[in-house]
Design an enzyme around this catalytic site. Structure first.
Site, PDB file in Angstrom:
ATOM      1  N   GLY A  11       0.821  -1.215   0.000  1.00 30.02           N
ATOM      2  CA  GLY A  11       0.000   0.000   0.000  1.00 30.02           C
ATOM      3  C   GLY A  11       0.851   1.259   0.000  1.00 30.02           C
ATOM      4  N   PHE A  12       0.171   2.384   0.091  1.00 27.24           N
ATOM      5  CA  PHE A  12       0.870   3.683   0.074  1.00 27.24           C
ATOM      6  C   PHE A  12       1.811   3.814   1.283  1.00 27.24           C
ATOM      7  CE2 PHE A  12       0.000   8.151   1.783  1.00 27.24           C
ATOM      8  CZ  PHE A  12       1.137   8.705   1.223  1.00 27.24           C
ATOM      9  N   ASP A  32       0.367  -8.631   1.488  1.00 23.95           N
ATOM     10  CA  ASP A  32      -0.751  -7.800   1.021  1.00 23.95           C
ATOM     11  C   ASP A  32      -1.700  -8.695   0.222  1.00 23.95           C
ATOM     12  OD1 ASP A  32      -0.571  -4.363   0.453  1.00 23.95           O
ATOM     13  OD2 ASP A  32      -2.271  -5.542  -0.225  1.00 23.95           O
ATOM     14  N   VAL A  58      -4.806 -10.980   5.523  1.00 24.41           N
ATOM     15  CA  VAL A  58      -4.613 -11.033   6.985  1.00 24.41           C
ATOM     16  C   VAL A  58      -5.797 -11.638   7.729  1.00 24.41           C
ATOM     17  CG1 VAL A  58      -2.964  -9.182   7.444  1.00 24.41           C
ATOM     18  CG2 VAL A  58      -5.381  -8.612   7.142  1.00 24.41           C
ATOM     19  N   ASN A 100      -5.340 -12.296  14.098  1.00 21.91           N
ATOM     20  CA  ASN A 100      -4.322 -13.194  13.514  1.00 21.91           C
ATOM     21  C   ASN A 100      -2.911 -12.653  13.688  1.00 21.91           C
ATOM     22  OD1 ASN A 100      -6.218 -15.032  12.662  1.00 21.91           O
ATOM     23  ND2 ASN A 100      -6.411 -14.165  10.624  1.00 21.91           N
ATOM     24  N   TYR A 146     -14.894   1.273   8.986  1.00 22.17           N
ATOM     25  CA  TYR A 146     -13.462   1.554   9.177  1.00 22.17           C
ATOM     26  C   TYR A 146     -13.202   2.006  10.621  1.00 22.17           C
ATOM     27  CZ  TYR A 146      -8.827   3.570   8.151  1.00 22.17           C
ATOM     28  OH  TYR A 146      -7.484   3.875   8.130  1.00 22.17           O
ATOM     29  N   TYR A 160      -4.240  -7.871  24.429  1.00 24.15           N
ATOM     30  CA  TYR A 160      -3.041  -8.715  24.317  1.00 24.15           C
ATOM     31  C   TYR A 160      -1.914  -8.194  25.212  1.00 24.15           C
ATOM     32  CZ  TYR A 160      -4.304 -12.263  20.943  1.00 24.15           C
ATOM     33  OH  TYR A 160      -4.861 -13.365  20.343  1.00 24.15           O
TER      34      TYR A 160
END
Ligand code: UDP
Length: 309
Positions: A11-12, A32, A58, A100, A146, A160
């Site tokens: 990605g960017f 990716d 992912v 994951n 998002y 975590y």
């Protein structure tokens, strides 16, 4: 030599990060699924023996045989048009993908860095936004896929840390621009630059009174690296604190590109935050980081890149 896995590596931001890490002497594995990433972004890294690329999603189980010292989770559609077109994949990248990658980091005893976003502040009622602000998000709105994916990913990363004592860092990335942005990702920088270079109407949404601030990619990547190498706890905002109205920004790009475009006004998209500006006091104090590239200079470089590509 330390090994780092960068998800979203084509990605960017991901590809610029991979390049930076290779220069710093890391062995880099980029991953990716190429929904919004592009192999062209990493073509020039392929000949480097310390670089490898994996096409994988992912949100599915990730298998890496090698030792990992760092894991940086950047995989997600990130432009409003992209994530509204792929809302389920966006939610999966932030939830399953974060689960994951956290599990993988735990198994490998790797340090973990999560790419979060200023979107977690939603349409903020506090300006500028410090990390202590909890935000104002429309969970069921068009941006919810998002915003909530990233809010969930922050919560999971913190779990975590609390449960497994995993070394996690969270960067909240504000609007960033520079070479390798996708011409058609719908964001304001590629839109305005492409329109200006073609002398086409520049589409300002609403009255252009909404604000954003724009951080040049090299500044951002430098800040992300400093955070990864630090002992800083809790999320850190990275972005440029110079706030601009979108209408001002349109005029600035028009001028920088020496364009004859007219400025036209279009409907403001749903839930478009009316303000956004990072409070970067924490990054300044704890990472000794602040952006160095001036907007005019960064835009000139970005315009050059768009001309060539
Ligand atoms: N915007 C605009 N014209 C465009 C694209 C975007 O006026 O052609 C505005 C958009 O409404 C928002 C700001 O520019 O207020 C930044 O939009 P972008 O899609 O880049 O990202 P956001 O910051 O909203 O995630």
């Amino acid at each position: 030599m330390k090994t780092v896995l960068v998800t979203g590596g084509a990605g960017f931001i991901g590809s610029n990060l991979c390049e930076f890490l290779l220069d710093k002497g890391f062995k880099v594995i980029a991953m990716d699924n190429l929904i919004t990433g592009d192999l062209k972004n990493i073509d020039h890294l392929r000949s480097n023996d310390n670089f490898s690329f994996l096409t994988a999603d992912v949100s599915k189980q990730i298998i890496i045989d090698e030792r990992l010292d760092y894991l940086m989770h950047f995989a997600s559609p990130a432009s409003p048009i992209d994530y509204q077109k792929n809302p389920i994949q966006t939610l999966k990248a932030g939830s399953l993908g974060t689960h994951n990658t956290l599990g993988l980091a735990l198994a490998k005893k790797a340090k973990y860095l999560l790419a979060s976003t200023s979107e977690i502040y939603g349409d903020p009622q506090v300006n500028p936004q410090p990390e202590t602000y909890w935000g104002n998000v429309n969970t069921i709105g068009v941006r919810g896929c998002y915003d909530e994916a990233k809010r969930f990913s922050e919560a999971l990363a913190m779990a975590y840390r609390r449960v497994h004592n995993l070394d996690i860092k969270i960067v909240r990335i504000f609007n960033t621009y520079g070479p390798r942005m996708r011409k058609k990702d719908g964001r304001v920088v590629p839109n305005f630059i492409t329109q200006a270079l073609n002398n086409e109407p520049m589409t300002v949404y609403g009255k252009g009174e909404q604000t954003r601030s724009f951080c040049y990619i090299t500044d951002l990547v430098d800040g992300i690296y400093k955070l990864m190498m630090s002992d800083v706890k809790g999320p850190v905002n990275l972005g440029n604190p110079e706030e601009h109205k979108i209408i001002e920004f349109a005029n600035l790009i028009k001028e920088s590109a020496q364009s004859k475009s007219e400025i036209v006004f279009k409907e403001l998209p749903a839930d478009d935050p009316h303000l956004r500006c990072p409070d970067i006091s924490k990054a300044k104090k704890e990472l000794k980081w602040e952006p160095k590239v001036k907007l005019k200079d960064g835009l000139a470089k970005t315009i050059e890149w768009f001309k060539k590509n």
